[in-house]
Design a protein around this motif. Structure first.
Motif, mmCIF file in Angstrom:
data_model
loop_
_atom_site.group_PDB
_atom_site.id
_atom_site.type_symbol
_atom_site.label_atom_id
_atom_site.label_comp_id
_atom_site.label_asym_id
_atom_site.label_seq_id
_atom_site.Cartn_x
_atom_site.Cartn_y
_atom_site.Cartn_z
ATOM 1 N N PHE A 109 -5.855 8.019 3.071
ATOM 2 C CA PHE A 109 -6.012 7.387 1.695
ATOM 3 C C PHE A 109 -4.648 6.655 1.368
ATOM 4 O O PHE A 109 -3.549 7.167 1.301
ATOM 5 N N GLU A 110 -4.787 5.333 1.056
ATOM 6 C CA GLU A 110 -3.743 4.632 0.431
ATOM 7 C C GLU A 110 -4.113 3.980 -0.893
ATOM 8 O O GLU A 110 -5.448 3.811 -1.081
ATOM 9 N N TYR A 111 -3.198 3.984 -1.860
ATOM 10 C CA TYR A 111 -3.264 3.159 -2.933
ATOM 11 C C TYR A 111 -2.900 2.034 -2.808
ATOM 12 O O TYR A 111 -1.809 1.444 -2.387
ATOM 13 N N ASP A 112 -3.518 0.737 -3.352
ATOM 14 C CA ASP A 112 -3.549 -0.586 -3.532
ATOM 15 C C ASP A 112 -3.382 -0.688 -4.888
ATOM 16 O O ASP A 112 -4.279 -1.176 -5.800
ATOM 17 N N PRO A 113 -1.955 -1.192 -5.353
ATOM 18 C CA PRO A 113 -2.024 -1.144 -6.890
ATOM 19 C C PRO A 113 -2.410 -2.675 -7.537
ATOM 20 O O PRO A 113 -2.711 -2.837 -8.457
ATOM 21 N N GLU A 114 -2.316 -3.676 -6.303
ATOM 22 C CA GLU A 114 -2.952 -4.841 -6.613
ATOM 23 C C GLU A 114 -4.156 -4.893 -7.436
ATOM 24 O O GLU A 114 -4.588 -5.772 -8.021
ATOM 25 N N CYS B 118 -7.033 0.028 -6.432
ATOM 26 C CA CYS B 118 -8.049 0.892 -5.711
ATOM 27 C C CYS B 118 -7.351 1.861 -4.699
ATOM 28 O O CYS B 118 -6.408 1.572 -4.333
ATOM 29 N N ILE B 119 -8.450 2.640 -4.329
ATOM 30 C CA ILE B 119 -7.898 3.576 -3.274
ATOM 31 C C ILE B 119 -8.460 3.212 -1.995
ATOM 32 O O ILE B 119 -9.901 2.885 -1.956
ATOM 33 N N ASN B 120 -7.716 3.019 -0.919
ATOM 34 C CA ASN B 120 -8.587 2.614 0.553
ATOM 35 C C ASN B 120 -8.512 4.070 1.228
ATOM 36 O O ASN B 120 -7.819 4.783 1.366
ATOM 37 N N LEU C 179 0.840 -1.343 -0.004
ATOM 38 C CA LEU C 179 0.011 -0.015 -0.006
ATOM 39 C C LEU C 179 0.694 1.320 -0.066
ATOM 40 O O LEU C 179 1.988 1.289 0.743
ATOM 41 N N ILE C 180 0.280 2.216 -0.695
ATOM 42 C CA ILE C 180 1.019 3.635 -0.591
ATOM 43 C C ILE C 180 0.131 4.601 -0.206
ATOM 44 O O ILE C 180 -1.020 4.950 -0.678
ATOM 45 N N ARG C 181 0.739 5.284 0.848
ATOM 46 C CA ARG C 181 -0.132 6.269 1.432
ATOM 47 C C ARG C 181 0.088 7.350 0.517
ATOM 48 O O ARG C 181 1.082 8.081 0.030
ATOM 49 N N LEU C 182 -1.086 7.845 0.324
ATOM 50 C CA LEU C 182 -1.327 9.108 -0.873
ATOM 51 C C LEU C 182 -1.756 10.447 0.055
ATOM 52 O O LEU C 182 -1.235 11.466 -0.451
ATOM 53 N N HIS C 183 -2.236 10.452 1.143
ATOM 54 C CA HIS C 183 -2.856 11.636 1.885
ATOM 55 C C HIS C 183 -3.251 11.156 3.097
ATOM 56 O O HIS C 183 -3.873 10.192 3.423
ATOM 57 N N ALA C 184 -3.019 12.067 4.306
ATOM 58 C CA ALA C 184 -3.268 11.593 5.473
ATOM 59 C C ALA C 184 -3.989 12.944 6.087
ATOM 60 O O ALA C 184 -3.056 14.032 6.074
#
Length: 141
Positions: free
Chosen positions: A16-21, A24-26, A5-10
């Motif tokens: 928000f995290e990005y799940d490239p698999e 989706c955005i969590n 997961l890649i943290r995009l904004h907090a």
């Protein structure tokens, strides 16, 4: 199972995290948000959806609501009437909610889902755990 997961904004209580698999955005949060903070967070989420759909051509939206509190009725209506339409216009189609134990928050999510379904557009499903939500998004996105 550890995801990349890649943290995009907090903010203080949400991220928000990005799940490239999937892809989706969590959206994950804890507690209550005031209206201005909530709408600003959702607007940022919409920008991230737009960016990631441009990169991938598709995207899911996963909301982990297990520790969130009720959203103000005016904010819920704003999401249904305005945010959903704009998210659909940029290409979002599928939304997965991981449901909370809090009955009031659960009712809030169920109302949002019902009202969103009446307005068409997004396909929204509810899940009890992260794995089920991710598996569904992998199938549909």
């Amino acid at each position: 199972m550890k995801n990349n997961l890649i943290r995009l904004h907090a903010t203080e209580s949400r991220f928000f995290e990005y799940d490239p698999e999937i892809p989706c955005i969590n959206s994950t949060g804890n507690g209550f948000m005031l209206s201005d903070e909530f709408r600003s967070f959702m607007e940022r989420g919409l920008e991230l959806i737009r960016e990631k759909i441009k990169e991938n051509g598709k995207l899911g939206w996963l909301i982990d609501a297990r520790y969130m509190e009720v959203i103000d009725p005016n904010d819920k209506e704003w999401v249904v009437s305005h945010w959903n339409r704009r998210a659909y216009e940029v290409g979002l189609r599928f939304v997965a909610f991981i449901l909370p134990d809090n009955i009031f928050t659960l009712m809030n999510i169920e109302e949002y889902t019902e009202e969103s379904g009446e307005s068409g557009g997004l396909t929204i499903q509810h899940f009890d755990d992260m794995e089920s939500a991710r598996n569904w998004l992998k199938e549909v996105v």
